[in-house]
Design a protein around this motif. Sequence first.
Motif, PDB file in Angstrom:
ATOM      1  N   ASN A  71      -5.001 -26.820   1.680  1.00 33.01           N
ATOM      2  CA  ASN A  71      -4.082 -27.957   1.716  1.00 33.01           C
ATOM      3  C   ASN A  71      -2.776 -27.678   0.990  1.00 33.01           C
ATOM      4  O   ASN A  71      -1.766 -28.343   1.241  1.00 33.01           O
ATOM      5  CB  ASN A  71      -4.749 -29.190   1.109  1.00 33.01           C
ATOM      6  N   THR A  72      -2.794 -26.693   0.091  1.00 31.84           N
ATOM      7  CA  THR A  72      -1.579 -26.399  -0.676  1.00 31.84           C
ATOM      8  C   THR A  72      -0.545 -25.679   0.172  1.00 31.84           C
ATOM      9  O   THR A  72       0.646 -26.042   0.187  1.00 31.84           O
ATOM     10  CB  THR A  72      -1.921 -25.555  -1.913  1.00 31.84           C
ATOM     11  N   CYS A  73      -0.969 -24.638   0.893  1.00 32.38           N
ATOM     12  CA  CYS A  73      -0.022 -23.838   1.676  1.00 32.38           C
ATOM     13  C   CYS A  73      -0.156 -24.056   3.170  1.00 32.38           C
ATOM     14  O   CYS A  73       0.578 -23.437   3.949  1.00 32.38           O
ATOM     15  CB  CYS A  73      -0.207 -22.357   1.364  1.00 32.38           C
ATOM     16  N   GLN A  74      -1.124 -24.892   3.596  1.00 34.27           N
ATOM     17  CA  GLN A  74      -1.350 -25.180   5.010  1.00 34.27           C
ATOM     18  C   GLN A  74      -1.620 -23.914   5.828  1.00 34.27           C
ATOM     19  O   GLN A  74      -1.229 -23.799   6.985  1.00 34.27           O
ATOM     20  CB  GLN A  74      -0.152 -25.938   5.604  1.00 34.27           C
ATOM     21  N   ALA A 102      -0.527 -20.838   5.249  1.00 34.02           N
ATOM     22  CA  ALA A 102       0.478 -19.772   5.198  1.00 34.02           C
ATOM     23  C   ALA A 102       0.128 -18.702   4.175  1.00 34.02           C
ATOM     24  O   ALA A 102       0.515 -17.538   4.318  1.00 34.02           O
ATOM     25  CB  ALA A 102       1.850 -20.353   4.889  1.00 34.02           C
ATOM     26  N   GLY A 103      -0.594 -19.071   3.121  1.00 37.05           N
ATOM     27  CA  GLY A 103      -0.968 -18.109   2.081  1.00 37.05           C
ATOM     28  C   GLY A 103       0.088 -17.908   1.020  1.00 37.05           C
ATOM     29  O   GLY A 103      -0.115 -17.125   0.080  1.00 37.05           O
ATOM     30  N   THR A 104       1.233 -18.552   1.154  1.00 40.11           N
ATOM     31  CA  THR A 104       2.330 -18.381   0.203  1.00 40.11           C
ATOM     32  C   THR A 104       2.449 -19.608  -0.705  1.00 40.11           C
ATOM     33  O   THR A 104       2.056 -20.717  -0.335  1.00 40.11           O
ATOM     34  CB  THR A 104       3.664 -18.179   0.942  1.00 40.11           C
ATOM     35  N   SER A 105       3.025 -19.387  -1.894  1.00 39.70           N
ATOM     36  CA  SER A 105       3.267 -20.506  -2.802  1.00 39.70           C
ATOM     37  C   SER A 105       4.318 -21.435  -2.201  1.00 39.70           C
ATOM     38  O   SER A 105       5.165 -20.992  -1.414  1.00 39.70           O
ATOM     39  CB  SER A 105       3.749 -19.988  -4.156  1.00 39.70           C
ATOM     40  N   PRO A 106       4.282 -22.706  -2.540  1.00 38.30           N
ATOM     41  CA  PRO A 106       5.283 -23.648  -2.005  1.00 38.30           C
ATOM     42  C   PRO A 106       6.703 -23.157  -2.284  1.00 38.30           C
ATOM     43  O   PRO A 106       7.029 -22.705  -3.384  1.00 38.30           O
ATOM     44  CB  PRO A 106       4.971 -24.952  -2.755  1.00 38.30           C
ATOM     45  N   GLY A 107       7.537 -23.204  -1.271  1.00 41.85           N
ATOM     46  CA  GLY A 107       8.937 -22.785  -1.393  1.00 41.85           C
ATOM     47  C   GLY A 107       9.169 -21.309  -1.185  1.00 41.85           C
ATOM     48  O   GLY A 107      10.322 -20.859  -1.231  1.00 41.85           O
ATOM     49  N   THR A 108       8.106 -20.522  -0.967  1.00 39.41           N
ATOM     50  CA  THR A 108       8.260 -19.088  -0.737  1.00 39.41           C
ATOM     51  C   THR A 108       7.812 -18.743   0.676  1.00 39.41           C
ATOM     52  O   THR A 108       7.174 -19.556   1.354  1.00 39.41           O
ATOM     53  CB  THR A 108       7.454 -18.269  -1.748  1.00 39.41           C
TER      54      THR A 108
END
Length: 374
Positions: free
Chosen positions: A142-145, A147-153
Amino acid sequence: MAKDYYGILGVKRDSTADEIKRAYRRLAREFHPDVNPDPAAQEKFKEINAAYEVLSDPRKREMVDLGGDPLAPNGGGAGPAGGAFVGFQDIMDAFFGTQSARGPRPRVRPGADAILRLDLDLHETAFGVEAPIQVDTAIVCNTCQGAGTSPGTHLQTCEICQGRGEVQSVQRTFLGQVVSARPCSACQGFGTVIPHPCATCGGDGRVRTRRQLTVKIPSGVEDGMRIRLAQQGEVGPGGGPPGDLYVEIHERPHDVYSRKDDDLHCRVTVPMTAAALGTRLTIKTLDGEETVDVKAGTQPTSTLRIRGKGVPHLRGAGRGDLYVHLDVRTPTRLEPEQERLLREFARSRGEEVAELSKQGGFFSRMRDAFNGHA
């Protein structure tokens, strides 16, 4: 020998791609596990999938046409000269121990199927039930949906392979210069790197969790059958589409009935006198109580059949039957008066009954006869 993939799909060797696809769809509808639960049909379905995988791939189909088997170890099979079929990549592997890469690997990949055991009582498998289940599977982060990346990266192109997912090397051999390719070790063949992985999933795009589901069990299922819940399995890496969840049915043993297909069997003990004179029994079925008549003169190991009181058929109308197996019980101890009446009954029928407890009885006469012939 190489498998006959054309024969498995029932097509000619010069069939077009559309003809192969139509043949596959027709056979898949016939042998799919959701339609045909027969274990033999499931094995046939695997063969059909393997044949379509080969013949729908132009490179693999060409290997088959040359006499090879792309699904055999090392692409083996009988070659044109009767030996092992060896492709160019097999030669490269033999010289350099490498495996050619084919561009960057996708980060988003389909998830795996999952299987869950569900224990049910006979009444539940017979008439169906909506059962709650707990499933431990991977879901989208739920954090990266995914994508595997941190938010904003974001993902970045690999600087080593420049996004190709592979690196090439040139080696000198007696054949001349040979260029070989290997998956890039910096990006693991993805062509991109994650400079700032998601703190929740570690860059995988998915996390494990426990979910609550409800599975609808149809009436008439048997022990060992599987119920398929589409897209309820493991979410794939990178948030890829989930696999399926298979719920495997296990029927608990019943304290009265045993089951064979859709028929039920039970054993009932009746006294000797009831079997001789006839009686009426009250049998507890899955639907309630049922009264059956035991005819006079019933013999041991007789069976009564109650139609339509078994398990409902999984596909189609109607139900199996209930078989009541009778065990006739002979009394082990008799009161003197009971013994006297029973002997009078035997004499009235012209039956000789030995008095084993008295000297000169049946076995005594047998012993005397044996000694007289010695």
